[in-house]
Design a protein around this motif. Structure first.
Motif, PDB file in Angstrom:
ATOM      1  N   LEU A 104       0.716  -1.335  -0.091  1.00  0.00           N
ATOM      2  CA  LEU A 104      -0.031  -0.111   0.050  1.00  0.00           C
ATOM      3  C   LEU A 104       0.853   1.384   0.097  1.00  0.00           C
ATOM      4  O   LEU A 104       0.467   2.184  -0.788  1.00  0.00           O
ATOM      5  N   ALA A 105       2.075   1.256   0.820  1.00  0.00           N
ATOM      6  CA  ALA A 105       2.676   2.360   0.764  1.00  0.00           C
ATOM      7  C   ALA A 105       3.543   2.593  -0.587  1.00  0.00           C
ATOM      8  O   ALA A 105       3.625   3.810  -1.041  1.00  0.00           O
ATOM      9  N   GLY A 106       3.677   1.566  -1.072  1.00  0.00           N
ATOM     10  CA  GLY A 106       4.398   1.557  -2.488  1.00  0.00           C
ATOM     11  C   GLY A 106       3.414   2.299  -3.570  1.00  0.00           C
ATOM     12  O   GLY A 106       3.616   3.093  -4.339  1.00  0.00           O
ATOM     13  N   LEU A 107       1.858   1.725  -3.367  1.00  0.00           N
ATOM     14  CA  LEU A 107       1.127   2.201  -4.307  1.00  0.00           C
ATOM     15  C   LEU A 107       0.909   3.781  -4.100  1.00  0.00           C
ATOM     16  O   LEU A 107       0.547   4.345  -5.096  1.00  0.00           O
ATOM     17  N   ARG A 108       1.024   4.024  -2.875  1.00  0.00           N
ATOM     18  CA  ARG A 108       0.728   5.456  -2.571  1.00  0.00           C
ATOM     19  C   ARG A 108       1.373   6.406  -3.477  1.00  0.00           C
ATOM     20  O   ARG A 108       1.315   7.452  -3.842  1.00  0.00           O
ATOM     21  N   ARG A 109       2.982   6.097  -3.159  1.00  0.00           N
ATOM     22  CA  ARG A 109       3.774   6.602  -3.955  1.00  0.00           C
ATOM     23  C   ARG A 109       3.750   6.790  -5.282  1.00  0.00           C
ATOM     24  O   ARG A 109       3.779   7.707  -6.321  1.00  0.00           O
ATOM     25  N   ARG A 110       3.270   5.603  -6.030  1.00  0.00           N
ATOM     26  CA  ARG A 110       3.228   5.560  -7.311  1.00  0.00           C
ATOM     27  C   ARG A 110       2.065   6.146  -7.883  1.00  0.00           C
ATOM     28  O   ARG A 110       2.047   6.904  -8.667  1.00  0.00           O
ATOM     29  N   VAL A 111       1.022   6.299  -7.050  1.00  0.00           N
ATOM     30  CA  VAL A 111      -0.378   7.139  -7.418  1.00  0.00           C
ATOM     31  C   VAL A 111       0.004   8.410  -7.491  1.00  0.00           C
ATOM     32  O   VAL A 111      -0.458   9.339  -8.293  1.00  0.00           O
ATOM     33  N   ASP A 112       0.879   8.965  -6.365  1.00  0.00           N
ATOM     34  CA  ASP A 112       1.092  10.659  -6.404  1.00  0.00           C
ATOM     35  C   ASP A 112       1.917  11.030  -7.517  1.00  0.00           C
ATOM     36  O   ASP A 112       2.114  11.918  -7.869  1.00  0.00           O
ATOM     37  N   GLU A 127       4.258   9.845 -21.022  1.00  0.00           N
ATOM     38  CA  GLU A 127       4.745   9.324 -19.893  1.00  0.00           C
ATOM     39  C   GLU A 127       3.684   8.499 -19.147  1.00  0.00           C
ATOM     40  O   GLU A 127       3.596   7.683 -18.481  1.00  0.00           O
ATOM     41  N   GLY A 128       2.313   9.208 -19.156  1.00  0.00           N
ATOM     42  CA  GLY A 128       1.213   8.697 -18.551  1.00  0.00           C
ATOM     43  C   GLY A 128       0.557   7.466 -19.236  1.00  0.00           C
ATOM     44  O   GLY A 128       0.504   6.295 -18.430  1.00  0.00           O
ATOM     45  N   ALA A 129       0.907   7.201 -20.260  1.00  0.00           N
ATOM     46  CA  ALA A 129       0.358   5.918 -21.139  1.00  0.00           C
ATOM     47  C   ALA A 129       1.410   4.786 -20.798  1.00  0.00           C
ATOM     48  O   ALA A 129       1.041   3.552 -20.752  1.00  0.00           O
ATOM     49  N   GLU A 130       2.507   5.283 -20.290  1.00  0.00           N
ATOM     50  CA  GLU A 130       3.562   4.154 -19.877  1.00  0.00           C
ATOM     51  C   GLU A 130       3.231   3.845 -18.559  1.00  0.00           C
ATOM     52  O   GLU A 130       3.772   2.663 -18.113  1.00  0.00           O
ATOM     53  N   VAL A 131       2.747   4.243 -17.694  1.00  0.00           N
ATOM     54  CA  VAL A 131       2.401   4.423 -16.196  1.00  0.00           C
ATOM     55  C   VAL A 131       1.056   3.743 -15.694  1.00  0.00           C
ATOM     56  O   VAL A 131       0.973   2.910 -15.044  1.00  0.00           O
ATOM     57  N   PHE A 132       0.175   4.308 -16.445  1.00  0.00           N
ATOM     58  CA  PHE A 132      -1.439   4.231 -16.021  1.00  0.00           C
ATOM     59  C   PHE A 132      -1.825   2.881 -16.208  1.00  0.00           C
ATOM     60  O   PHE A 132      -2.570   2.542 -15.082  1.00  0.00           O
ATOM     61  N   PRO A 133      -1.700   2.159 -17.103  1.00  0.00           N
ATOM     62  CA  PRO A 133      -2.369   0.590 -17.130  1.00  0.00           C
ATOM     63  C   PRO A 133      -1.823  -0.347 -16.143  1.00  0.00           C
ATOM     64  O   PRO A 133      -2.904  -0.852 -15.506  1.00  0.00           O
ATOM     65  N   THR A 134      -0.682  -0.191 -15.796  1.00  0.00           N
ATOM     66  CA  THR A 134      -0.317  -1.073 -15.017  1.00  0.00           C
ATOM     67  C   THR A 134      -0.507  -0.763 -13.374  1.00  0.00           C
ATOM     68  O   THR A 134      -0.958  -1.419 -12.810  1.00  0.00           O
ATOM     69  N   LEU A 135      -0.474   0.655 -13.440  1.00  0.00           N
ATOM     70  CA  LEU A 135      -0.693   0.876 -12.133  1.00  0.00           C
ATOM     71  C   LEU A 135      -2.385   0.874 -11.706  1.00  0.00           C
ATOM     72  O   LEU A 135      -2.743   0.481 -10.828  1.00  0.00           O
ATOM     73  N   LEU A 136      -3.030   1.025 -12.834  1.00  0.00           N
ATOM     74  CA  LEU A 136      -4.636   0.794 -12.612  1.00  0.00           C
ATOM     75  C   LEU A 136      -4.862  -0.643 -12.239  1.00  0.00           C
ATOM     76  O   LEU A 136      -5.784  -0.810 -11.331  1.00  0.00           O
ATOM     77  N   SER A 137      -3.977  -1.442 -12.798  1.00  0.00           N
ATOM     78  CA  SER A 137      -4.421  -3.075 -12.532  1.00  0.00           C
ATOM     79  C   SER A 137      -3.929  -3.034 -11.094  1.00  0.00           C
ATOM     80  O   SER A 137      -4.689  -3.911 -10.168  1.00  0.00           O
ATOM     81  N   ASP A 138      -2.719  -2.678 -10.722  1.00  0.00           N
ATOM     82  CA  ASP A 138      -2.505  -3.048  -9.269  1.00  0.00           C
ATOM     83  C   ASP A 138      -3.217  -2.402  -8.219  1.00  0.00           C
ATOM     84  O   ASP A 138      -3.390  -2.976  -7.219  1.00  0.00           O
ATOM     85  N   VAL A 139      -3.798  -1.136  -8.436  1.00  0.00           N
ATOM     86  CA  VAL A 139      -4.532  -0.518  -7.613  1.00  0.00           C
ATOM     87  C   VAL A 139      -5.908  -1.316  -7.587  1.00  0.00           C
ATOM     88  O   VAL A 139      -6.559  -1.325  -6.364  1.00  0.00           O
ATOM     89  N   GLN A 140      -6.593  -1.965  -8.577  1.00  0.00           N
ATOM     90  CA  GLN A 140      -7.528  -2.385  -8.648  1.00  0.00           C
ATOM     91  C   GLN A 140      -7.490  -3.633  -7.806  1.00  0.00           C
ATOM     92  O   GLN A 140      -8.647  -4.304  -6.890  1.00  0.00           O
ATOM     93  N   VAL A 141      -6.291  -4.308  -7.729  1.00  0.00           N
ATOM     94  CA  VAL A 141      -6.150  -5.545  -7.004  1.00  0.00           C
ATOM     95  C   VAL A 141      -6.065  -5.246  -5.752  1.00  0.00           C
ATOM     96  O   VAL A 141      -6.779  -6.052  -4.687  1.00  0.00           O
ATOM     97  N   ALA A 142      -5.613  -4.119  -5.200  1.00  0.00           N
ATOM     98  CA  ALA A 142      -5.439  -3.701  -3.805  1.00  0.00           C
ATOM     99  C   ALA A 142      -6.741  -3.538  -3.322  1.00  0.00           C
ATOM    100  O   ALA A 142      -7.116  -3.940  -2.338  1.00  0.00           O
ATOM    101  N   ALA A 143      -7.798  -2.946  -4.216  1.00  0.00           N
ATOM    102  CA  ALA A 143      -9.197  -2.605  -3.850  1.00  0.00           C
ATOM    103  C   ALA A 143      -9.876  -3.721  -3.520  1.00  0.00           C
ATOM    104  O   ALA A 143     -11.118  -3.718  -2.643  1.00  0.00           O
ATOM    105  N   ARG A 144      -9.438  -5.116  -4.279  1.00  0.00           N
ATOM    106  CA  ARG A 144     -10.309  -6.137  -3.832  1.00  0.00           C
ATOM    107  C   ARG A 144      -9.644  -7.046  -2.835  1.00  0.00           C
ATOM    108  O   ARG A 144     -10.271  -7.991  -2.501  1.00  0.00           O
TER     109      ARG A 144
END
Length: 404
Positions: A104-112, A127-144
């Motif tokens: 969670l702490a790592g995800l917070r740094r990545r989202v910020d 730059e966003g296109a390189e980061v957003f898809p993987t980050l989205l999947s990881d955040v959605q995993v955390a949310a579940r």
């Protein structure tokens, strides 16, 4: 060098106007503008404001996205190709997780950091296109994850991450022309915000939703959303700070909703009576990435005058704005684009070119993906005097309006 095959807004307006068997005079009368103005738009000599596009869409019984041609642009590459990948990942929700592998702490740094890219990088789309898809999947995993007894705080933090990520995707998807994906992200953001039990994030989620409702020609619904959220914040306003900032940001949305419904005076009143006092109280800030403060209030005041066709007043307000004080390059770019639109209303093509080039300086990718910006460039290309033509053609080439 020739113009790209992209269909202009004016050509789409003419196509649907003729399909509905309406004359330019009829459309002009219903929209409250001159027949010559409609003619100039259809011939690519003028670019309509977003507010005017909403009027045309209502008159012709189509969505604003249809006049903008958004679905087709993804096929020919004008919409960023990452949109389909983001849509696919949003539909998958991420794999189920048990929380053991979620940082969670790592995800917070990545989202910020992702928000930092979006608000401060001149290459934010790439730059966003390189980061957003993987980050989205990881955040959605955390949310579940974190559904066990005793994991309530971890579950709330995962919801905060999801809420913040969906906020980001809402604005990104809107900027690349995928209003359908933007609405989906806003809706997901609402659901995630309620899981945080945080009234501030809940208000922020409604701020996000109101923005995309406006973009989808649902200004009345956007106004209701913003006003309801403002009422929900009232018990917290005595605490000042972020609560006042969020309330002020919602008043800005409500003012835009007012002018989109044709009530510029209500928009001005909301800015003067509510948004400006809030901004003066808290100063420049960026609560939940809303960039609320005195500069943003002035930017909205300028936009209201542009939407109302009061270009002289809009330019007077613009003279009071030091846009470099905004923490968001997106807001700076928007300022220059709206200045260009104000000068186009006054038929000052030299100033239009100057401010388009300023917009390119702070947001070069914005001009490639912003449909109205591209139409401004296309119109300038058709009107440019010989002395300006080389610079205009060079700009048109850089943003993809003309093909080499």
């Amino acid at each position: 060098m020739s113009e790209s095959d992209e269909i202009s807004i004016g050509e789409r307006l003419r196509f649907y106007r003729q399909g509905r068997k309406k004359t330019q005079a009829v459309v002009a009368g219903l929209a409250g503008v001159s027949e010559d103005y409609v003619s100039q738009i259809e011939r690519g000599l003028k670019t309509p404001t977003i507010g005017m596009l909403h009027k045309f869409a209502r008159i012709l019984g189509v969505q604003v996205s249809v006049l903008l041609g958004e679905p087709e642009f993804e096929q020919n590459g004008t919409i960023h190709p990452v949109a389909s990948e983001l849509n696919r990942r949003m539909m998958s929700f991420g794999r189920p997780g048990d929380g053991e592998d979620v940082d969670l702490a790592g995800l917070r740094r990545r989202v910020d950091a992702a928000w930092g890219i979006w608000q401060t990088s001149e290459s934010r789309f790439t730059e966003g296109a390189e980061v957003f898809p993987t980050l989205l999947s990881d955040v959605q995993v955390a949310a579940r994850s974190f559904r066990a007894v005793g994991e309530a705080e971890e579950r709330r933090e995962a919801a905060r991450l999801a809420s913040d990520m969906y906020f980001l995707l809402r604005t990104f998807a809107k900027r690349i022309g995928r209003t359908d994906l933007s609405l989906l992200a806003a809706d997901r953001g609402i659901a995630a915000a309620y899981e945080t039990d945080d009234p501030l994030r809940i208000a922020g989620a409604h701020w996000n939703l109101a923005h995309i409702l406006i973009a989808q020609n649902e200004a009345e619904a956007a106004e209701e959303t913003a006003v309801h959220a403002i009422e929900e914040l009232k018990p917290h306003l005595e605490s000042g700070g972020d609560w006042v900032s969020m309330s002020g940001a919602l008043w800005l949305v409500a003012s835009v909703a007012s002018v989109r419904q044709g009530d510029a005076w209500a928009a001005r009143d909301r800015l003067r009576q509510h948004a400006l006092p809030a901004a003066e109280s808290v100063g420049e800030g960026n609560v939940l990435w809303t960039v609320f403060g005195p500069t943003n209030v002035l930017l909205h005041a300028m936009s209201v005058e542009m939407e109302a066709g009061e270009s002289a007043e809009g330019l007077t307000i613009a003279d009071r704005i030091d846009v470099t004080s905004s923490p968001s390059l997106e807001r700076q770019t928007t300022f220059y684009l709206e200045l260009a639109r104000l000068h186009e209303q006054r038929r000052d093509d030299a100033a239009v070119l100057l401010h388009l080039m300023s917009a390119e300086g702070t947001g070069p990718e914005d001009l490639r993906y912003n449909v109205l910006a591209r139409d401004l460039v296309r119109g300038l290309l058709r009107r440019a005097r010989p002395s300006m033509a080389p610079q205009v053609r060079a700009l048109a080439r850089r943003v993809g309006v003309v093909a080499a």
